[in-house]
Motif scaffolding. Structure first.
Motif, mmCIF file in Angstrom:
data_model
loop_
_atom_site.group_PDB
_atom_site.id
_atom_site.type_symbol
_atom_site.label_atom_id
_atom_site.label_comp_id
_atom_site.label_asym_id
_atom_site.label_seq_id
_atom_site.Cartn_x
_atom_site.Cartn_y
_atom_site.Cartn_z
ATOM 1 N N LEU A 137 -12.162 -2.188 8.962
ATOM 2 C CA LEU A 137 -13.041 -3.345 9.711
ATOM 3 C C LEU A 137 -12.804 -4.595 7.941
ATOM 4 C CD1 LEU A 137 -14.703 -5.093 11.885
ATOM 5 C CD2 LEU A 137 -15.852 -3.258 11.156
ATOM 6 N N ASP A 138 -13.800 -4.001 7.166
ATOM 7 C CA ASP A 138 -13.735 -5.151 6.145
ATOM 8 C C ASP A 138 -12.491 -5.881 5.795
ATOM 9 O OD1 ASP A 138 -15.998 -4.724 6.154
ATOM 10 O OD2 ASP A 138 -15.981 -3.093 4.189
ATOM 11 N N CYS A 139 -11.345 -4.738 5.880
ATOM 12 C CA CYS A 139 -9.641 -5.767 5.623
ATOM 13 C C CYS A 139 -9.862 -6.606 6.460
ATOM 14 C CB CYS A 139 -9.130 -4.626 5.312
ATOM 15 S SG CYS A 139 -8.901 -3.405 4.082
ATOM 16 N N PHE A 140 -10.144 -6.385 7.592
ATOM 17 C CA PHE A 140 -9.096 -7.176 8.683
ATOM 18 C C PHE A 140 -10.940 -8.668 8.644
ATOM 19 C CE2 PHE A 140 -6.713 -6.375 12.328
ATOM 20 C CZ PHE A 140 -6.147 -5.267 11.134
ATOM 21 N N HIS A 141 -11.585 -8.684 8.657
ATOM 22 C CA HIS A 141 -12.866 -9.723 7.914
ATOM 23 C C HIS A 141 -11.953 -10.451 7.026
ATOM 24 C CE1 HIS A 141 -16.260 -7.585 9.873
ATOM 25 N NE2 HIS A 141 -15.857 -8.183 10.853
ATOM 26 N N ALA A 142 -11.383 -9.702 5.663
ATOM 27 C CA ALA A 142 -12.090 -10.571 5.083
ATOM 28 C C ALA A 142 -10.533 -11.401 5.010
ATOM 29 C CB ALA A 142 -11.057 -9.670 3.467
ATOM 30 N N VAL A 143 -9.474 -10.744 5.715
ATOM 31 C CA VAL A 143 -8.197 -11.582 6.502
ATOM 32 C C VAL A 143 -8.678 -12.427 7.200
ATOM 33 C CG1 VAL A 143 -6.086 -11.779 7.518
ATOM 34 C CG2 VAL A 143 -7.352 -9.570 6.149
ATOM 35 N N GLU A 144 -9.645 -12.680 7.860
ATOM 36 C CA GLU A 144 -10.212 -13.695 8.738
ATOM 37 C C GLU A 144 -10.722 -14.389 8.890
ATOM 38 O OE1 GLU A 144 -12.429 -11.267 11.673
ATOM 39 O OE2 GLU A 144 -11.856 -12.505 13.365
ATOM 40 N N ASN A 145 -11.868 -14.222 7.139
ATOM 41 C CA ASN A 145 -12.972 -15.172 6.747
ATOM 42 C C ASN A 145 -12.161 -15.785 5.384
ATOM 43 O OD1 ASN A 145 -14.477 -14.145 8.928
ATOM 44 N ND2 ASN A 145 -14.934 -12.657 6.743
ATOM 45 N N GLY A 146 -10.365 -15.500 5.465
ATOM 46 C CA GLY A 146 -10.349 -16.624 4.737
ATOM 47 C C GLY A 146 -10.773 -16.276 3.253
ATOM 48 N N GLU A 147 -11.389 -14.596 3.471
ATOM 49 C CA GLU A 147 -11.892 -14.008 1.288
ATOM 50 C C GLU A 147 -10.154 -13.609 0.393
ATOM 51 O OE1 GLU A 147 -14.591 -11.712 1.964
ATOM 52 O OE2 GLU A 147 -15.040 -12.925 3.670
ATOM 53 N N VAL A 148 -9.835 -12.954 1.724
ATOM 54 C CA VAL A 148 -8.056 -13.138 1.016
ATOM 55 C C VAL A 148 -6.965 -13.675 1.400
ATOM 56 C CG1 VAL A 148 -8.749 -11.562 0.078
ATOM 57 C CG2 VAL A 148 -8.056 -10.749 1.940
ATOM 58 N N ASP A 149 -6.135 -13.467 0.813
ATOM 59 C CA ASP A 149 -4.715 -13.775 1.301
ATOM 60 C C ASP A 149 -4.021 -12.682 2.718
ATOM 61 O OD1 ASP A 149 -4.814 -14.898 -1.077
ATOM 62 O OD2 ASP A 149 -4.181 -16.674 -0.345
ATOM 63 N N LYS A 150 -4.409 -12.079 2.279
ATOM 64 C CA LYS A 150 -3.630 -10.911 3.206
ATOM 65 C C LYS A 150 -4.214 -9.275 2.434
ATOM 66 C CE LYS A 150 0.893 -12.411 1.523
ATOM 67 N NZ LYS A 150 1.721 -13.428 2.564
ATOM 68 N N ALA A 151 -3.884 -8.411 3.508
ATOM 69 C CA ALA A 151 -4.233 -7.387 3.663
ATOM 70 C C ALA A 151 -3.611 -6.186 4.224
ATOM 71 C CB ALA A 151 -5.913 -7.116 4.626
ATOM 72 N N VAL A 152 -3.586 -5.043 3.036
ATOM 73 C CA VAL A 152 -2.667 -3.446 3.258
ATOM 74 C C VAL A 152 -3.803 -3.046 3.937
ATOM 75 C CG1 VAL A 152 -1.617 -2.269 2.389
ATOM 76 C CG2 VAL A 152 -1.307 -4.108 1.618
ATOM 77 N N VAL A 153 -3.136 -2.117 4.918
ATOM 78 C CA VAL A 153 -3.965 -1.649 5.812
ATOM 79 C C VAL A 153 -3.465 -0.127 6.320
ATOM 80 C CG1 VAL A 153 -6.054 -2.583 6.301
ATOM 81 C CG2 VAL A 153 -4.512 -2.444 7.937
ATOM 82 N N PRO A 154 -4.097 1.473 7.197
ATOM 83 C CA PRO A 154 -2.852 2.304 7.117
ATOM 84 C C PRO A 154 -2.544 1.852 8.702
ATOM 85 C CG PRO A 154 -4.904 2.717 6.674
ATOM 86 C CD PRO A 154 -5.017 1.983 6.234
ATOM 87 N N LEU A 155 -1.702 2.037 9.201
ATOM 88 C CA LEU A 155 -0.541 2.190 10.725
ATOM 89 C C LEU A 155 -0.718 3.071 11.212
ATOM 90 C CD1 LEU A 155 -0.018 0.514 12.928
ATOM 91 C CD2 LEU A 155 2.885 0.566 12.293
ATOM 92 N N GLU A 156 -0.509 4.619 10.413
ATOM 93 C CA GLU A 156 -0.442 5.499 10.870
ATOM 94 C C GLU A 156 -0.113 7.136 9.801
ATOM 95 O OE1 GLU A 156 3.985 5.713 13.141
ATOM 96 O OE2 GLU A 156 4.415 7.514 12.333
ATOM 97 N N ASN A 157 -1.240 7.749 10.761
ATOM 98 C CA ASN A 157 -1.470 8.920 10.021
ATOM 99 C C ASN A 157 -2.372 9.069 8.433
ATOM 100 O OD1 ASN A 157 -0.512 11.788 10.325
ATOM 101 N ND2 ASN A 157 1.228 11.369 8.852
ATOM 102 N N SER A 158 -2.464 8.345 8.546
ATOM 103 C CA SER A 158 -3.522 8.295 7.618
ATOM 104 C C SER A 158 -4.188 9.212 6.617
ATOM 105 C CB SER A 158 -3.984 6.580 7.579
ATOM 106 O OG SER A 158 -4.674 6.695 5.568
ATOM 107 N N ILE A 159 -4.305 9.462 5.345
ATOM 108 C CA ILE A 159 -5.452 10.734 5.299
ATOM 109 C C ILE A 159 -6.964 10.283 5.347
ATOM 110 C CG2 ILE A 159 -6.368 12.326 4.167
ATOM 111 C CD1 ILE A 159 -3.199 12.516 2.286
#
Lengths: 282, 282
Positions: A33-55
């Motif tokens: 969620l914080d990764c998405f928030h950071a992108v949404e609020n413009g605090e960062v340019d991009k974010a990397v998050v797991p899409l499949e099978n992450s530990i």
């Protein structure tokens, strides 16, 4: 550029992010969620998050947040083989290891090795593989070990005593690069596995064959799907949206006609982008 | 009867298991793999594992282990609303709370509440919500709080100071009861939401429209799908199997003809069972 990633330091997502963005400022986040928030609020340019099978992340959350934030799109996908290593402090007496720490899923994925070689040693859950490695590095007086990745071994000065202890060689985690800008991500030195499009499709109502109708749009055009996943909408128990990956390069007429046809079926379509799939090192 | 569940004590899975099997011996397991192993080896009669949207288990592992152990079938599905509560030791000074502990996903799911009411308080990741509650109960001298469920509050003698702090009311987790015996699970006092069949389908090769063909088998029979998820096979990057839920009661002619037709398409089908879906309390 500032890039958020699912932390902590030395998580598998950081291992992926460091390869995708070797020269940028990387900012660990506590959860997806914080990764998405950071992108949404413009605090960062991009974010990397797991899409499949992450530990270390409940990946269904990634699909849910993609659905909830339609302004966030996908720039790239990256596949990384998961490699677990057993590591100790350089001063550790290996024959006296008393406890092995890691994330519960990493312990599960190394079950056969640990059962064969360290059956009598207590295994202890930690919130992440990286936190387990950190804990081992901070308790030198005890003979502790951690199951974690190469990055964590380097960061916390641990010595790898067994490499690749995971049960399956072909265990991969998929990550996506998300942003609000719809820029095409490009990296010259990484291997490209292919190209795909990501779509979120919501059906107007829960009727028999609705999904079949949607897939017909792709089938008669001979567009191949490499991933399909239904997710329950938060509005109730019986409503769904679908995440779909269509294989191949963006071909304007073909793809735009398909999107038009989906809309004609009253499906709500969020086109997440056409992007490349990269292969990373473990 | 012995029932394994994804632990630790007071996990959300235990909350579900205690409702599904109120009179049986419940045995916590460290991870999803151990639940499958316990069933496979006959150490337990059944196990309860998360199937969808769980906070404390990477649920894709459940699908992968269902695929890897064809002798294990599904006896029932259960849906539980997720309710997070903020809890402290009864002696805690609420205005002086210095740290809030929980699983990262539970902290993420309570983001808005925690941001509104405890913005300045440090949030700390734990391997599970239950372990966070236990930690709070064991450190009475400090003013700590945990985000966890009702069961954890009872077990560790904590006082709930804010109920239902999760951001979305309609957040559910789905669990399945697995066993080798294909018995029909039945519970008189629980609410039944419906009936469904679970299938794992592997396509012979990765060709355009293959999934569409498979779904045709259900569509022209007006059999509705409530879940579909593709999972990568461990054999390589481009091969997939699908988990599908078909809504409705088992109707021998209709369903068996559908299975026959799937086999005629060269699809490999593992029929996981026809079972009821129960609604649990949070």
């Amino acid at each position: 550029m500032k890039i958020a990633f699912l932390g902590p330091q030395a998580s598998f997502t950081q291992l992926a992010t460091a390869q995708l963005f070797p020269d940028e400022e990387l900012l660990p986040q506590a959860n997806i969620l914080d990764c998405f928030h950071a992108v949404e609020n413009g605090e960062v340019d991009k974010a990397v998050v797991p899409l499949e099978n992450s530990i270390e992340g409940t990946v269904s959350m990634t699909l849910d947040y993609l659905y909830k934030t339609p302004e966030i799109k996908i720039e790239a996908e990256a596949v990384m083989p998961i490699a677990h290593h057993l590591m100790v402090h350089p001063d550790c007496k290996i024959e006296d290891i008393e406890k092995i720490y890691s994330h519960p899923q990493a312990l599960a994925q190394s079950f056969h090795f640990l059962d064969d070689h360290f059956k009598e040693v207590t295994k202890q859950d930690f919130s992440s593989t990286a936190a387990a490695a950190k804990h081992v590095s901070e308790n030198v007086d005890r003979n502790l070990a951690a199951v974690a990745n190469q990055f964590a071994a380097n960061l916390y000065g641990l010595k790898i005593i067994h490499r690749n202890i995971q049960d399956f060689e072909q265990n991969h985690t998929r990550f996506i690069v998300i942003s609000k800008k719809k820029q095409a991500y490009h990296h010259e030195k990484l291997n490209i596995l292919g190209e795909k499009s990501g779509l979120l499709i919501t059906l107007p109502e829960d009727h028999a064959g609705g999904l079949h109708q949607v897939l017909s749009v792709f089938a008669w055009r001979k567009m191949n799907l490499s991933k399909i996943e239904s997710r329950t909408l938060k509005t109730g128990l019986g409503n769904y949206f679908f995440f779909i990956n269509v294989v191949g390069k963006w071909e304007p007429v073909l793809h735009e006609n398909a999107l038009e046809e989906l809309k004609a079926l009253d499906a709500d379509v969020d086109f997440l982008g056409n992007y490349k799939e990269y292969l990373l090192e473990s």
